[in-house]
Design an enzyme around this catalytic site. Structure first.
Site, PDB file in Angstrom:
ATOM      1  N   HIS A 170       5.492   6.694  11.318  1.00 36.90           N
ATOM      2  CA  HIS A 170       5.234   6.363  10.048  1.00 36.90           C
ATOM      3  C   HIS A 170       4.145   7.382   9.675  1.00 36.90           C
ATOM      4  CE1 HIS A 170       3.443   4.677   6.504  1.00 36.90           C
ATOM      5  NE2 HIS A 170       2.903   3.313   6.779  1.00 36.90           N
ATOM      6  N   ARG A 213      11.620   3.879   2.434  1.00 37.65           N
ATOM      7  CA  ARG A 213      11.332   2.913   4.003  1.00 37.65           C
ATOM      8  C   ARG A 213      11.982   1.934   3.890  1.00 37.65           C
ATOM      9  NH1 ARG A 213       6.167  -0.877   4.543  1.00 37.65           N
ATOM     10  NH2 ARG A 213       5.407   1.125   5.379  1.00 37.65           N
ATOM     11  N   ARG A 218       0.459  -1.413  -0.217  1.00 38.05           N
ATOM     12  CA  ARG A 218       0.038   0.156   0.047  1.00 38.05           C
ATOM     13  C   ARG A 218       0.658   1.553  -0.209  1.00 38.05           C
ATOM     14  NH1 ARG A 218      -2.921  -3.904   1.412  1.00 38.05           N
ATOM     15  NH2 ARG A 218      -0.881  -4.146   2.704  1.00 38.05           N
ATOM     16  N   THR A 219       1.614   2.025   1.025  1.00 36.54           N
ATOM     17  CA  THR A 219       2.654   2.739   0.910  1.00 36.54           C
ATOM     18  C   THR A 219       2.604   2.845   0.053  1.00 36.54           C
ATOM     19  OG1 THR A 219       2.907   2.796   3.486  1.00 36.54           O
ATOM     20  CG2 THR A 219       4.511   3.784   2.345  1.00 36.54           C
TER      21      THR A 219
END
Length: 340
Positions: A135, A107, A57-58
């Site tokens: 996050h 990330r 998703r990210t």
């Protein structure tokens, strides 16, 4: 906060007016995220997406957000695909990659690594998660979702009642969300976890110092009876020393339709940062909740694109230009965003 040219590394950077600014811009992104309009405001710009931990998703929503603004995406996934596997430092990687990009989303599994990278970068860096630390973009999209869900009920974020459930020790999404909630007033927070996976004490103290009512509990059913939001998290097995240790806690707090009906208020919103662990041994959110209209987990993922589009336009200083570079779409969109 001066957004133009800034890194987005921590919720600590934000004041409440900054959050409201992000949300106002996110609202204006809806025609583009929902495929009713196309904008090319970032035509020619390049996003360097550097994801050294697994991400769906990210990573994809950062890329989609940038593409929807007309920009292009160059991805690096996993250490084995980068020069870091050959011993290159974060400093050298940042100096090189920032020469190829106009903005970077990153990330990394180590706490503080994204900030270390950003210190050497020549372009803005957005933190997509650094270990169990923070996050920030997830916290912003979570709060944006909370605001939209409550707004439909004539409420706002002040005086929110929320239960956070699961792995609160290693769950960076709840760490950042708690810090973000400190900007608001009169929040009631119930932290539901095994003793070993409690929210870090410094974050609990931040909540209390902000004047919020905080209760720590190990009992799911009694903790979700009088809340507006149940925010569930999975066991962060990648943060444990072994699979066997993670298995000690997996499936400890399961929410299904029967428990929801018996213990939750009728309009309680169910949230989860995803991925939810759907294995039989876990199922923190059971599949039988899929038809529950208060299950907001997929509205969260859609909102993530809006918020990340807003952040890109703000740090690249084009928020006021988006509509000048827009046109209607010329393909069938299927109405998949209707009713959101």
């Amino acid at each position: 906060m001066q957004f133009a040219g800034s890194h987005i590394l921590s919720i600590a950077q934000f004041e409440r007016p900054d959050v409201e600014r992000v949300f106002a811009v996110a609202d204006s992104m809806e025609p583009y995220a929902h495929r009713r309009r196309v904008t090319k405001v970032l035509d020619g710009a390049i996003l360097g997406a550097m994801f050294f931990e697994p991400s769906t998703r990210t990573r994809v929503s950062f890329g989609s957000a940038f593409n929807l603004l007309g920009g292009e995406v160059r991805e690096t996934t996993g250490f084995e695909q980068s020069a870091i596997a050959k011993g290159e430092s974060l400093y050298d990687t940042a100096r090189v990659l920032s020469g190829y990009s106009d903005v970077i989303a990153m990330r990394h599994p180590q706490e503080g690594s994204v900030a270390e990278f950003a210190a050497a970068s020549r372009v803005p860096v957005l933190n997509g998660g650094d270990g169990s630390n923070e996050h920030p973009t997830q916290a912003l999209l979570d709060l944006y979702t909370i605001r939209k869900e409550l707004s439909a009920r004539g409420r706002d974020v002040d005086r929110l009642r929320i239960a956070m459930v699961g792995d609160l020790r290693f769950g960076r999404t709840v760490h950042s969300l708690c810090k973000l909630l400190c900007l608001f007033q009169g929040i009631q927070v119930v932290l539901v976890s095994p003793v070993e996976l409690r929210m870090p004490g410094d974050i609990v103290e931040q909540l209390r110092a902000a004047g919020h009512d905080v209760l720590e509990s190990e009992a799911l059913e009694s903790s979700i009876r009088h809340v507006d939001i149940v925010y569930s998290t999975r066991i962060q097995e990648e943060r444990f020393s072994s699979q066997q240790e993670a298995d000690l806690y997996r499936g400890r707090f399961r929410l299904n339709q029967s428990i929801y009906t018996e213990h939750c208020e009728p309009n309680t919103v169910i949230m989860h940062p995803l991925p939810r662990d759907s294995r039989v041994t876990a199922r923190e959110l059971d599949d039988d909740l899929n038809d529950n209209p208060n299950l907001a987990i997929f509205r969260q993922t859609d909102n993530g694109v809006l918020v990340r589009m807003a952040l890109f336009t703000l740090v690249l200083d084009v928020a006021e230009q988006v509509h000048r570079h827009a046109r209607d779409v010329n393909w069938y969109t299927g109405g998949r965003f209707d009713g959101l």
